[in-house]
Write a protein that holds these residues in place. Structure first.
Motif, PDB file in Angstrom:
ATOM      1  N   ILE A 195     -59.172   7.625  28.525  1.00  0.00           N
ATOM      2  CA  ILE A 195     -58.897   7.811  29.958  1.00  0.00           C
ATOM      3  C   ILE A 195     -57.555   8.518  30.131  1.00  0.00           C
ATOM      4  CG2 ILE A 195     -58.528   6.623  32.157  1.00  0.00           C
ATOM      5  CD1 ILE A 195     -60.349   4.356  31.013  1.00  0.00           C
ATOM      6  N   GLY A 196     -56.556   8.108  29.334  1.00  0.00           N
ATOM      7  CA  GLY A 196     -55.258   8.771  29.384  1.00  0.00           C
ATOM      8  C   GLY A 196     -55.348  10.249  29.056  1.00  0.00           C
ATOM      9  N   ARG A 197     -56.192  10.590  28.118  1.00  0.00           N
ATOM     10  CA  ARG A 197     -56.382  11.998  27.752  1.00  0.00           C
ATOM     11  C   ARG A 197     -56.905  12.792  28.946  1.00  0.00           C
ATOM     12  NH1 ARG A 197     -60.275  11.586  23.933  1.00  0.00           N
ATOM     13  NH2 ARG A 197     -58.898  11.704  22.126  1.00  0.00           N
ATOM     14  N   LYS A 198     -57.894  12.244  29.627  1.00  0.00           N
ATOM     15  CA  LYS A 198     -58.455  12.933  30.797  1.00  0.00           C
ATOM     16  C   LYS A 198     -57.394  13.142  31.888  1.00  0.00           C
ATOM     17  CE  LYS A 198     -62.878  13.437  29.729  1.00  0.00           C
ATOM     18  NZ  LYS A 198     -63.492  14.786  29.640  1.00  0.00           N
ATOM     19  N   ILE A 199     -56.548  12.128  32.088  1.00  0.00           N
ATOM     20  CA  ILE A 199     -55.504  12.255  33.112  1.00  0.00           C
ATOM     21  C   ILE A 199     -54.543  13.370  32.745  1.00  0.00           C
ATOM     22  CG2 ILE A 199     -53.522  11.103  34.168  1.00  0.00           C
ATOM     23  CD1 ILE A 199     -55.084   8.459  33.907  1.00  0.00           C
ATOM     24  N   LEU A 200     -54.116  13.420  31.494  1.00  0.00           N
ATOM     25  CA  LEU A 200     -53.148  14.443  31.072  1.00  0.00           C
ATOM     26  C   LEU A 200     -53.789  15.827  31.004  1.00  0.00           C
ATOM     27  CD1 LEU A 200     -51.147  12.456  28.364  1.00  0.00           C
ATOM     28  CD2 LEU A 200     -50.513  12.958  30.731  1.00  0.00           C
ATOM     29  N   GLN A 201     -55.111  15.869  30.864  1.00  0.00           N
ATOM     30  CA  GLN A 201     -55.824  17.152  30.953  1.00  0.00           C
ATOM     31  C   GLN A 201     -56.009  17.585  32.408  1.00  0.00           C
ATOM     32  OE1 GLN A 201     -59.403  16.041  28.861  1.00  0.00           O
ATOM     33  NE2 GLN A 201     -58.692  16.856  26.887  1.00  0.00           N
ATOM     34  N   LYS A 202     -55.596  16.710  33.320  1.00  0.00           N
ATOM     35  CA  LYS A 202     -55.774  16.919  34.766  1.00  0.00           C
ATOM     36  C   LYS A 202     -57.250  16.941  35.156  1.00  0.00           C
ATOM     37  CE  LYS A 202     -51.518  19.603  34.930  1.00  0.00           C
ATOM     38  NZ  LYS A 202     -50.872  20.876  35.329  1.00  0.00           N
ATOM     39  N   ASP A 203     -58.055  16.323  34.309  1.00  0.00           N
ATOM     40  CA  ASP A 203     -59.478  16.161  34.610  1.00  0.00           C
ATOM     41  C   ASP A 203     -59.646  14.802  35.288  1.00  0.00           C
ATOM     42  OD1 ASP A 203     -62.204  15.981  34.760  1.00  0.00           O
ATOM     43  OD2 ASP A 203     -62.565  16.050  32.583  1.00  0.00           O
ATOM     44  N   PHE A 204     -59.212  14.726  36.538  1.00  0.00           N
ATOM     45  CA  PHE A 204     -59.192  13.450  37.239  1.00  0.00           C
ATOM     46  C   PHE A 204     -60.598  12.944  37.543  1.00  0.00           C
ATOM     47  CE2 PHE A 204     -55.255  15.738  38.365  1.00  0.00           C
ATOM     48  CZ  PHE A 204     -54.366  14.899  37.730  1.00  0.00           C
ATOM     49  N   ALA A 205     -61.524  13.859  37.772  1.00  0.00           N
ATOM     50  CA  ALA A 205     -62.917  13.445  37.984  1.00  0.00           C
ATOM     51  C   ALA A 205     -63.457  12.806  36.711  1.00  0.00           C
ATOM     52  CB  ALA A 205     -63.766  14.643  38.391  1.00  0.00           C
ATOM     53  N   GLY A 206     -63.125  13.409  35.558  1.00  0.00           N
ATOM     54  CA  GLY A 206     -63.571  12.851  34.281  1.00  0.00           C
ATOM     55  C   GLY A 206     -62.945  11.496  34.015  1.00  0.00           C
ATOM     56  N   ALA A 207     -61.653  11.333  34.366  1.00  0.00           N
ATOM     57  CA  ALA A 207     -60.991  10.040  34.179  1.00  0.00           C
ATOM     58  C   ALA A 207     -61.645   8.977  35.049  1.00  0.00           C
ATOM     59  CB  ALA A 207     -59.510  10.165  34.523  1.00  0.00           C
ATOM     60  N   ALA A 208     -61.952   9.334  36.296  1.00  0.00           N
ATOM     61  CA  ALA A 208     -62.597   8.375  37.197  1.00  0.00           C
ATOM     62  C   ALA A 208     -63.974   7.982  36.678  1.00  0.00           C
ATOM     63  CB  ALA A 208     -62.700   8.966  38.597  1.00  0.00           C
ATOM     64  N   ASP A 209     -64.705   8.949  36.149  1.00  0.00           N
ATOM     65  CA  ASP A 209     -66.025   8.646  35.605  1.00  0.00           C
ATOM     66  C   ASP A 209     -65.931   7.699  34.403  1.00  0.00           C
ATOM     67  OD1 ASP A 209     -67.754   9.807  37.372  1.00  0.00           O
ATOM     68  OD2 ASP A 209     -68.013  11.677  36.251  1.00  0.00           O
ATOM     69  N   LEU A 210     -64.951   7.916  33.539  1.00  0.00           N
ATOM     70  CA  LEU A 210     -64.800   7.027  32.387  1.00  0.00           C
ATOM     71  C   LEU A 210     -64.555   5.592  32.840  1.00  0.00           C
ATOM     72  CD1 LEU A 210     -62.669   9.064  29.806  1.00  0.00           C
ATOM     73  CD2 LEU A 210     -65.083   8.433  29.651  1.00  0.00           C
ATOM     74  N   ILE A 211     -63.843   5.432  33.941  1.00  0.00           N
ATOM     75  CA  ILE A 211     -63.550   4.092  34.457  1.00  0.00           C
ATOM     76  C   ILE A 211     -64.753   3.503  35.192  1.00  0.00           C
ATOM     77  CG2 ILE A 211     -62.105   2.788  36.079  1.00  0.00           C
ATOM     78  CD1 ILE A 211     -59.871   4.832  35.456  1.00  0.00           C
ATOM     79  N   LEU A 212     -65.531   4.363  35.902  1.00  0.00           N
ATOM     80  CA  LEU A 212     -66.592   3.869  36.789  1.00  0.00           C
ATOM     81  C   LEU A 212     -67.995   3.911  36.205  1.00  0.00           C
ATOM     82  CD1 LEU A 212     -65.499   5.516  40.181  1.00  0.00           C
ATOM     83  CD2 LEU A 212     -65.273   3.107  39.539  1.00  0.00           C
ATOM     84  N   MET A 213     -68.243   4.812  35.264  1.00  0.00           N
ATOM     85  CA  MET A 213     -69.615   4.999  34.788  1.00  0.00           C
ATOM     86  C   MET A 213     -70.051   3.867  33.848  1.00  0.00           C
ATOM     87  SD  MET A 213     -70.932   7.717  36.188  1.00  0.00           S
ATOM     88  CE  MET A 213     -72.136   8.583  35.177  1.00  0.00           C
ATOM     89  N   PRO A 214     -71.382   3.690  33.662  1.00  0.00           N
ATOM     90  CA  PRO A 214     -71.891   2.625  32.787  1.00  0.00           C
ATOM     91  C   PRO A 214     -71.307   2.727  31.384  1.00  0.00           C
ATOM     92  CG  PRO A 214     -73.672   3.590  34.060  1.00  0.00           C
ATOM     93  CD  PRO A 214     -72.482   4.460  34.294  1.00  0.00           C
ATOM     94  N   ARG A 215     -71.100   1.559  30.769  1.00  0.00           N
ATOM     95  CA  ARG A 215     -70.562   1.504  29.414  1.00  0.00           C
ATOM     96  C   ARG A 215     -71.212   0.355  28.654  1.00  0.00           C
ATOM     97  NH1 ARG A 215     -64.365  -0.091  30.658  1.00  0.00           N
ATOM     98  NH2 ARG A 215     -64.530   1.833  31.885  1.00  0.00           N
ATOM     99  N   ALA A 216     -71.294   0.488  27.363  1.00  0.00           N
ATOM    100  CA  ALA A 216     -71.896  -0.549  26.524  1.00  0.00           C
ATOM    101  C   ALA A 216     -71.058  -1.818  26.561  1.00  0.00           C
ATOM    102  CB  ALA A 216     -72.013  -0.041  25.088  1.00  0.00           C
ATOM    103  N   GLY A 217     -71.749  -2.969  26.523  1.00  0.00           N
ATOM    104  CA  GLY A 217     -71.060  -4.245  26.411  1.00  0.00           C
ATOM    105  C   GLY A 217     -70.658  -4.887  27.718  1.00  0.00           C
ATOM    106  N   ASP A 218     -70.963  -4.260  28.857  1.00  0.00           N
ATOM    107  CA  ASP A 218     -70.580  -4.844  30.147  1.00  0.00           C
ATOM    108  C   ASP A 218     -71.479  -6.018  30.519  1.00  0.00           C
ATOM    109  OD1 ASP A 218     -68.321  -4.022  31.445  1.00  0.00           O
ATOM    110  OD2 ASP A 218     -69.221  -2.255  32.341  1.00  0.00           O
ATOM    111  N   GLY A 219     -70.945  -6.920  31.342  1.00  0.00           N
ATOM    112  CA  GLY A 219     -71.749  -7.987  31.910  1.00  0.00           C
ATOM    113  C   GLY A 219     -72.725  -7.442  32.946  1.00  0.00           C
TER     114      GLY A 219
END
Length: 616
Positions: A324-348
């Protein structure tokens, strides 16, 4: 601070994961995510590559990982006593009754003086109270007079009306004995805080709620995470030890104990500590004999270890924080938001349901309605999208500042780890290179330049301007330094990079990922950069072997056990399992898991350790 986890024969641990609460009622078993490997975060080398590792289970139970802060004087912070200090002793002049009454009359009038004398002459009437209308000045002078009495008085004030009573009077819990903090040692109450499976902010919030003090009045030297039993000092402005005694049982019900009170003139701030002392049990040790393990432990004591950022720096989710930090420093804020919001393995279940809805609709209002309340970063982003649709940068910056910086620092840590691994692979780690960076004491001129125009409100125990400065090694000065002096940079807008191939490699690694840190770009305003030593020293290293039968048997006493007089566990001489008990001290921000890694040579992520179970 570094920690590891494994399966326990007791209640399964949920540390390092989102715990289920009232907003996660579906008990569908979560899918196991693949273990995070050290190589994914740049960890690959060893200080001594010739050692033999062995199998073990780290933190089979909470008591297997004990962390005690080390203060600026080098003393290990321990919980040793629950005794509450006497906060009242007669101070100032010793007045006769007539002299005392004259002082009261001078402050107020004869009627108040007479009523006060009558109150003092009826010490046996514990239900009696006296109320006096005061202003700030007369109240302060009255407190000083009361401090000369042999018996303390409780007081409370509302809109200038000061009410006094005898200490046995419990009619109003808000009435307290006046504490002259200055006479006792200082404006701050310092206490040692013992907590089980609770991080520093959790402890601060609990104390604030139960003791009823504003959290901003509580300060500390360093943060401890929840994956251990930890002991650290805290300071509270105008704190009252008697209040802690009153709520001790409630705090204890949450696994928090306080003691070793003292008054001090200066509060703690972040950085007011030298490091941490660790007491660790490695269970079910096998794959090497005691002589081989002793050789590895002696190497740790004499050679130290590579000062990597440990696995917990990068989180326990399938989406690592540095990504997520990489996306922020790349100024890919949409990508950073997606990493935080999109489905991920292991979630409840409920987290996964909310993320799936986001993936399908990108409707913040709908997703907010079902996103669990504990998802603080997600909720901040969604609320921003609801108000400012499509403004991805604003959404990311709406995250709490500490969480935003956590992502960026994780990326800096990832680059640091990769750089150190490359350095060891290319050049070893026995001596400094031309172009390496070391830190030296600043000149008086440099300190004065930093101070100029700045008024520091730092109330801690260090000079905020007297910080080390970087020096690049040359043929003329390299002989003055050893590998223990070499630092590698955390990339930032004021960073001095090594003037050699590793320095160029660091810049190239970031360029390949589309990141170029520039001073004029405000996205990097929060990233000044920093430095971290390549070599870490483990001090006061000691160890012993102990056998046991019960996988959940206690093998190390905690401070709480010792304070209660519990005997140290001795184990079973012929037990079927072998454990290694270790103690060592590390500097601030050094990871115990990375010290253990130098000895055990197995993966240290919580996911890897959680799969370990005792052998039959």
């Amino acid at each position: 601070m570094g920690n590891l986890f494994s399966k326990s024969t007791d209640t399964p641990s949920t540390l390092g994961k989102r715990t289920r609460g009232d907003d996660d009622q579906d008990h569908t078993k979560r899918p196991r995510i693949a273990p995070i490997l050290e190589s994914q975060v740049g960890i690959s080398a060893f200080m001594n590559p010739d050692l033999t590792g062995f199998h073990c289970i780290v933190k089979n139970r909470a008591e297997d990982f004990l962390v005690n802060e080390v203060d600026l004087d080098g003393q290990v912070v321990r919980l040793t006593t629950f005794d509450v200090p006497v906060v009242h002793k007669a101070t100032g002049p010793s007045y006769t009754a007539d002299e005392f009454d004259a002082k009261i009359k001078a402050l107020f009038d004869q009627d108040v003086a007479s009523e006060f004398r009558d109150f003092l002459d009826h010490r046996d009437d514990i239900d009696r109270v006296i109320s006096i209308q005061t202003d700030k000045t007369t109240r302060f002078e009255l407190y000083k007079l009361i401090a000369t009495l042999d018996t303390p008085l409780k007081s409370s004030v509302k809109e200038g009306l000061l009410t006094l009573c005898w200490p046995e009077n419990v009619e109003n819990p808000n009435r307290r004995v006046f504490i002259d903090h200055t006479a006792l040692g200082g404006e701050y109450l310092q206490l040692n805080v013992y907590k089980t499976q609770m991080d520093t902010m959790g402890a601060v919030n609990l104390i604030a709620r139960v003791v009823k003090v504003p959290s901003k009045q509580i300060s500390y030297a360093g943060t401890k995470d929840s994956r251990a039993i930890t002991v650290q000092s805290m300071t509270i402005v105008k704190g009252r030890p008697d209040r802690f005694a009153e709520v001790a049982e409630e705090l204890a019900s949450h696994g928090l104990y306080v003691g070793d009170y003292k008054f001090t003139p200066r509060g703690l701030t972040l950085g007011d500590a030298k490091g941490n002392h660790f007491s660790i049990v490695l269970r079910d040790v096998k794959g090497a004999d005691e002589a081989t393990m002793t050789k590895s432990l002696e190497s740790l004591a004499s050679n130290g270890f590579l000062n990597y950022f440990g696995m917990q720096r990068f989180g326990t989710s399938s989406i690592l924080t540095h990504e997520i930090g990489r996306k922020i420093l790349q100024k890919d804020f949409a990508g950073a938001a997606d990493l935080i919001l999109m489905p991920r393995a292991g979630d409840g279940y409920l987290f996964d349901k909310a993320r799936q809805l986001w993936a399908e609709t990108k409707d913040p209002k709908q997703v907010l309605a079902i996103m669990p309340k504990r998802a603080s970063a997600e909720i901040k982003i969604l609320k921003s999208y609801e108000r400012y649709p499509g403004n991805h940068q604003k959404a990311i910056r709406n995250i709490a500042r500490n969480m935003y910086l956590l992502y960026i620092h994780a990326y800096q840590s990832y680059i640091w780890n990769r750089a150190v691994s490359a350095r060891v692979e290319r050049h070893g780690c026995s001596e400094p290179l031309i172009g390496d960076v070391v830190m030296i004491e600043p000149t008086e001129k440099q300190v004065n330049e930093k101070r100029k125009g700045h008024l520091s409100n730092n109330v801690g125990r260090r000079d905020p301007w007297d910080r080390m400065v970087p020096l690049v090694l040359t043929t003329e000065n390299i002989h003055n330094y050893t590998i223990k002096d070499v630092v590698y940079p955390m990339p930032g807008r004021r960073t001095v990079y090594p003037d050699n191939d590793i320095g160029e490699l660091i810049k190239d690694m970031m360029k390949e990922e589309g990141i170029v840190i520039t001073k004029g770009d405000n996205i990097f305003d929060d990233i000044p950069g920093d430095y971290r030593k390549l070599h870490a020293e483990a001090k006061d290293v000691s160890w012993s072997f102990i056998r046991y039968n019960d996988p959940s048997a206690k093998l190390f006493n905690t401070d709480l056990d010792t304070a209660k007089g519990e005997p140290q566990p001795v184990g079973e001489p012929n037990g079927k399992h072998l454990a290694l008990r270790m103690e060592f001290t590390l500097g601030s921000s050094q990871y115990a898991t990375m010290a253990l890694r130098e000895v055990i040579r197995i993966e240290t992520s919580s996911q890897s350790q959680s799969q370990m179970v005792h052998s039959d």
